[in-house]
Enzyme design. Structure first.
Site, PDB file in Angstrom:
ATOM      1  N   LYS A 172      22.479 -23.563 -74.481  1.00 18.03           N
ATOM      2  CA  LYS A 172      21.756 -23.118 -73.276  1.00 18.03           C
ATOM      3  C   LYS A 172      22.107 -23.992 -72.073  1.00 18.03           C
ATOM      4  O   LYS A 172      22.416 -23.489 -70.995  1.00 18.03           O
ATOM      5  CB  LYS A 172      20.240 -23.185 -73.528  1.00 18.03           C
ATOM      6  CG  LYS A 172      19.393 -23.063 -72.283  1.00 18.03           C
ATOM      7  CD  LYS A 172      17.921 -23.101 -72.592  1.00 18.03           C
ATOM      8  CE  LYS A 172      17.196 -24.365 -72.261  1.00 18.03           C
ATOM      9  NZ  LYS A 172      17.175 -24.812 -70.876  1.00 18.03           N
ATOM     10  N   ASN A 173      22.044 -25.304 -72.262  1.00 19.70           N
ATOM     11  CA  ASN A 173      22.219 -26.192 -71.112  1.00 19.70           C
ATOM     12  C   ASN A 173      23.671 -26.302 -70.657  1.00 19.70           C
ATOM     13  O   ASN A 173      23.944 -26.917 -69.632  1.00 19.70           O
ATOM     14  CB  ASN A 173      21.649 -27.584 -71.417  1.00 19.70           C
ATOM     15  CG  ASN A 173      20.129 -27.568 -71.465  1.00 19.70           C
ATOM     16  OD1 ASN A 173      19.506 -26.556 -71.135  1.00 19.70           O
ATOM     17  ND2 ASN A 173      19.534 -28.670 -71.887  1.00 19.70           N
ATOM     18  N   CYS A 217      10.212 -25.649 -67.384  1.00 16.58           N
ATOM     19  CA  CYS A 217       9.157 -26.203 -68.233  1.00 16.58           C
ATOM     20  C   CYS A 217       8.278 -27.180 -67.446  1.00 16.58           C
ATOM     21  O   CYS A 217       8.781 -27.970 -66.649  1.00 16.58           O
ATOM     22  CB  CYS A 217       9.770 -26.931 -69.430  1.00 16.58           C
ATOM     23  SG  CYS A 217      10.444 -25.812 -70.666  1.00 16.58           S
ATOM     24  N   ARG A 226      13.425 -18.519 -74.472  1.00 15.73           N
ATOM     25  CA  ARG A 226      14.226 -19.060 -73.356  1.00 15.73           C
ATOM     26  C   ARG A 226      15.415 -19.857 -73.883  1.00 15.73           C
ATOM     27  O   ARG A 226      16.439 -19.970 -73.209  1.00 15.73           O
ATOM     28  CB  ARG A 226      13.371 -19.998 -72.498  1.00 15.73           C
ATOM     29  CG  ARG A 226      12.399 -19.290 -71.577  1.00 15.73           C
ATOM     30  CD  ARG A 226      11.809 -20.270 -70.582  1.00 15.73           C
ATOM     31  NE  ARG A 226      12.874 -21.098 -70.053  1.00 15.73           N
ATOM     32  CZ  ARG A 226      12.765 -22.400 -69.789  1.00 15.73           C
ATOM     33  NH1 ARG A 226      11.640 -23.027 -69.989  1.00 15.73           N
ATOM     34  NH2 ARG A 226      13.778 -23.059 -69.306  1.00 15.73           N
ATOM     35  N   ASP A 269      14.885 -33.830 -75.187  1.00 16.42           N
ATOM     36  CA  ASP A 269      14.616 -32.484 -75.698  1.00 16.42           C
ATOM     37  C   ASP A 269      14.369 -32.468 -77.207  1.00 16.42           C
ATOM     38  O   ASP A 269      13.910 -31.451 -77.746  1.00 16.42           O
ATOM     39  CB  ASP A 269      15.796 -31.545 -75.366  1.00 16.42           C
ATOM     40  CG  ASP A 269      15.822 -31.158 -73.892  1.00 16.42           C
ATOM     41  OD1 ASP A 269      14.840 -31.447 -73.182  1.00 16.42           O
ATOM     42  OD2 ASP A 269      16.824 -30.567 -73.458  1.00 16.42           O
ATOM     43  N   ARG A 310      14.415 -23.686 -64.241  1.00 14.45           N
ATOM     44  CA  ARG A 310      14.851 -24.889 -63.524  1.00 14.45           C
ATOM     45  C   ARG A 310      16.331 -24.802 -63.117  1.00 14.45           C
ATOM     46  O   ARG A 310      16.721 -25.196 -62.019  1.00 14.45           O
ATOM     47  CB  ARG A 310      14.614 -26.078 -64.464  1.00 14.45           C
ATOM     48  CG  ARG A 310      15.157 -27.379 -64.014  1.00 14.45           C
ATOM     49  CD  ARG A 310      14.231 -28.050 -63.042  1.00 14.45           C
ATOM     50  NE  ARG A 310      14.743 -29.346 -62.640  1.00 14.45           N
ATOM     51  CZ  ARG A 310      14.218 -30.074 -61.675  1.00 14.45           C
ATOM     52  NH1 ARG A 310      13.173 -29.635 -61.012  1.00 14.45           N
ATOM     53  NH2 ARG A 310      14.727 -31.229 -61.357  1.00 14.45           N
ATOM     54  N   ARG A 328       9.090 -33.136 -61.584  1.00 17.42           N
ATOM     55  CA  ARG A 328      10.448 -32.594 -61.549  1.00 17.42           C
ATOM     56  C   ARG A 328      10.952 -32.313 -60.125  1.00 17.42           C
ATOM     57  O   ARG A 328      11.278 -31.166 -59.772  1.00 17.42           O
ATOM     58  CB  ARG A 328      10.555 -31.319 -62.422  1.00 17.42           C
ATOM     59  CG  ARG A 328      10.171 -31.570 -63.861  1.00 17.42           C
ATOM     60  CD  ARG A 328      10.562 -30.441 -64.769  1.00 17.42           C
ATOM     61  NE  ARG A 328      11.962 -30.518 -65.169  1.00 17.42           N
ATOM     62  CZ  ARG A 328      12.537 -29.643 -65.980  1.00 17.42           C
ATOM     63  NH1 ARG A 328      11.852 -28.632 -66.449  1.00 17.42           N
ATOM     64  NH2 ARG A 328      13.807 -29.773 -66.310  1.00 17.42           N
ATOM     65  N   PRO A 329      11.035 -33.331 -59.288  1.00 15.51           N
ATOM     66  CA  PRO A 329      11.563 -33.116 -57.935  1.00 15.51           C
ATOM     67  C   PRO A 329      13.061 -32.830 -57.966  1.00 15.51           C
ATOM     68  O   PRO A 329      13.708 -33.014 -59.002  1.00 15.51           O
ATOM     69  CB  PRO A 329      11.295 -34.460 -57.245  1.00 15.51           C
ATOM     70  CG  PRO A 329      11.245 -35.460 -58.345  1.00 15.51           C
ATOM     71  CD  PRO A 329      10.744 -34.735 -59.570  1.00 15.51           C
ATOM     72  N   ILE A 330      13.619 -32.401 -56.822  1.00 20.55           N
ATOM     73  CA  ILE A 330      15.067 -32.184 -56.753  1.00 20.55           C
ATOM     74  C   ILE A 330      15.674 -33.027 -55.623  1.00 20.55           C
ATOM     75  O   ILE A 330      16.701 -32.679 -55.055  1.00 20.55           O
ATOM     76  CB  ILE A 330      15.431 -30.689 -56.581  1.00 20.55           C
ATOM     77  CG1 ILE A 330      14.731 -30.096 -55.357  1.00 20.55           C
ATOM     78  CG2 ILE A 330      15.120 -29.892 -57.815  1.00 20.55           C
ATOM     79  CD1 ILE A 330      15.339 -28.756 -54.937  1.00 20.55           C
ATOM     80  N   ASP A 331      14.998 -34.149 -55.330  1.00 21.58           N
ATOM     81  CA  ASP A 331      15.468 -35.007 -54.236  1.00 21.58           C
ATOM     82  C   ASP A 331      16.898 -35.517 -54.473  1.00 21.58           C
ATOM     83  O   ASP A 331      17.699 -35.609 -53.534  1.00 21.58           O
ATOM     84  CB  ASP A 331      14.496 -36.187 -54.033  1.00 21.58           C
ATOM     85  CG  ASP A 331      14.244 -36.961 -55.322  1.00 21.58           C
ATOM     86  OD1 ASP A 331      14.211 -36.339 -56.406  1.00 21.58           O
ATOM     87  OD2 ASP A 331      14.074 -38.191 -55.256  1.00 21.58           O
ATOM     88  N   LEU A 332      17.236 -35.837 -55.704  1.00 22.10           N
ATOM     89  CA  LEU A 332      18.575 -36.372 -55.977  1.00 22.10           C
ATOM     90  C   LEU A 332      19.638 -35.307 -55.696  1.00 22.10           C
ATOM     91  O   LEU A 332      20.716 -35.614 -55.184  1.00 22.10           O
ATOM     92  CB  LEU A 332      18.682 -36.860 -57.423  1.00 22.10           C
ATOM     93  CG  LEU A 332      17.689 -37.970 -57.832  1.00 22.10           C
ATOM     94  CD1 LEU A 332      17.816 -38.300 -59.308  1.00 22.10           C
ATOM     95  CD2 LEU A 332      17.917 -39.223 -56.987  1.00 22.10           C
TER      96      LEU A 332
END
Ligand code: UD1
Length: 430
Positions: free
Chosen positions: A22-23, A116, A397, A305, A92, A121-125
């Site tokens: 999946k990933n 999930c 999922r 995980d 995500r 879970r920010p996306i600043d990076l």
């Protein structure tokens, strides 16, 4: 609402084939937007996240067809640069389209990604790195608006080796003029697979599998054919299930090199393991031993995980195991649910202490995220009697045909329809 109904207490025996990861497939599908072309992606798992990525590609103007495990994507006529909020909110990995769209069209807009519930879970990076490549990034009423008439090369150091941020930089770098050097990059095998895919499109990237990636932007790219790597987290989940239940299973297609800390942990718990690049066999005949301490970490550390499924595997191990979660801030939602099986687990800050019990009892539980739901299945398989696991929407999922695969190993698993998490309903297929 559907539940898995599991008659636990049986050993698992037999062979099962591991599906595509999946990933790995999700960033690869986003990468098909970087360059208009025809792509054939083999070994795509049949999971709802892949279906959703297909819907996103269609919403952008791609043609997407599935034949068995192969997806054919034609992105030549795609012109879309905005992703509908309804699709963004479900996954995500939808944020990876940001780098891909910026690379191809120089602009992208979308809402914050879902996924999930594992903490903030920010996306600043992601956004900081894209800004370093020359993108202007505006956050406006829940929307992310990115604009970059021409991305340029840069030296970027991530504060944390974020998987998604590394993937977004790789995708955006395809459209850069100049060289991008990314330090403290994530080293997960799925990143190496994305790099393999981009290289098969013609990209020039060095350093795959290390923490420094060098990408020469602007190399001519083309459509390609690629086979997705096996899913190491699915493989680990089956290993945890067999470790918990006892028996002997062989995972065909699984690559043992990707799971060293998980295999070491299972060996320390008393399992016999034999592995290669193409299969993993686990045998558990005697009782399980607790393993002391498990701390999650970015690759090559113990995968976050696998934390929940491993916890479920060790609920009956003799002694105590302390699980420390260092990657996500809130990833113990499975603990209260596992207690319903009679597990003894104490939460202390960012750690969970499991004291092995002699037996588990059946329970009705809900998996509140993908890997928590997998942990419920691993626990239910060990508990003699009938358990109901809700949260199938999470399981599908990331797990391709989980119930069928478990049945092929001798487990009694069926699907039942029910109205709530406490109701009684007739079971089918058990
Ligand atoms: C990916 C995987 C997920 C896995 C995780 C860690 C996919 C689709 N998902 O998720 O299954 O659990 O890697 O191995 O591949 N962070 C920030 N700011 C950012 C980005 C991340 O603070 O901009 C934090 C996150 O909140 C989290 C940590 O970094 O605490 C790890 O996140 P990251 O490595 O980015 O994971 P994902 O790419 O979301």
């Amino acid at each position: 609402m559907e539940a898995l109904v599991i008659q636990g207490g049986k050993r698992l025996n037999g062979e099962v084939a591991v599906s595509g990861a999946k990933n790995a497939v999700l960033p690869i599908l986003a990468a098909t937007m970087v360059q208009g072309g025809v792509y054939r992606i083999h070994n795509c798992p049949e999971i709802s996240d892949v279906a959703l990525a297909g819907e996103i590609l269609e919403s952008l103007g791609c043609r997407v067809e599935r034949r068995g495990k192969t997806l054919r994507i034609d992105s030549r006529d795609a012109t879309g640069t905005a992703i509908p909020a309804a699709l963004m909110g479900k996954m995500r990995a939808s944020v990876l389209f940001l780098g891909a769209l910026l690379s191809r069209f120089g602009c992208a807009s979308m809402t914050m990604p879902g996924g999930c519930p594992l903490g903030r879970r920010p996306i600043d990076l992601h956004l900081d790195a894209l800004a370093r490549l020359g993108a202007s990034v505006v956050l406006w009423e829940g929307e992310i608006l990115c604009d970059a008439p021409q991305l340029h090369g840069a030296a970027i150091e991530l504060q944390f080796p974020s998987v998604g941020a590394t993937e977004n930089v790789l995708l955006a770098a395809m459209g850069c003029q100049g060289t991008v050097v990314l330090q403290n990059a994530a080293r997960e095998p799925e990143i190496v697979d994305l790099i393999g895919f981009l290289q098969s499109m013609g990209a020039e990237i060095s350093g795959a599998g290390t923490d420094t990636l060098t990408i020469r932007g602007g190399a001519p790219l083309r459509g390609t054919t690629y086979t997705v790597m096996p899913d190491r987290i699915e493989a680990a989940t089956f290993l945890c299930a067999c470790a918990g239940c006892g028996g002997e299973i062989c995972l065909l297609g699984a690559d043992g090199r990707h799971l060293t800390p998980v295999l070491d942990t299972l060996a320390a718990a008393g399992c016999e393991l034999c592995w290669s690049q193409e299969s993993i066999t686990l045998r558990r005949l005697g009782p399980l031993k607790a393993v002391g301490e498990i701390e999650t970490a970015p690759y090559p550390g113990f995968p976050t995980d696998v934390q929940a499924p491993m916890m479920a595997a060790l609920l009956r191990a003799r002694g105590s195991t302390r699980f420390s979660e260092t990657v996500f801030e809130r990833r113990f939602a499975h603990v209260p649910q596992l207690r319903r099986f009679g597990a003894e687990i104490e939460l202390v800050g960012s750690a969970a202490l499991v004291r092995g019990v002699s037996a588990l009892r059946p329970a009705t539980v809900t998996g509140t995220d993908l890997r928590a739901a997998a942990a419920m299945v691993v626990a239910a398989l060990q508990a003699p009697g009938e358990s109901y696991v809700f949260g199938i929407n999470h399981l599908i999922r990331g797990y391709d045909n989980l119930d069928e695969k478990l049945r092929s190993l001798g487990a009694a698993v069926g699907v039942a329809a029910g109205k709530n998490t406490t109701g009684n309903f007739p079971a089918h297929g058990v």
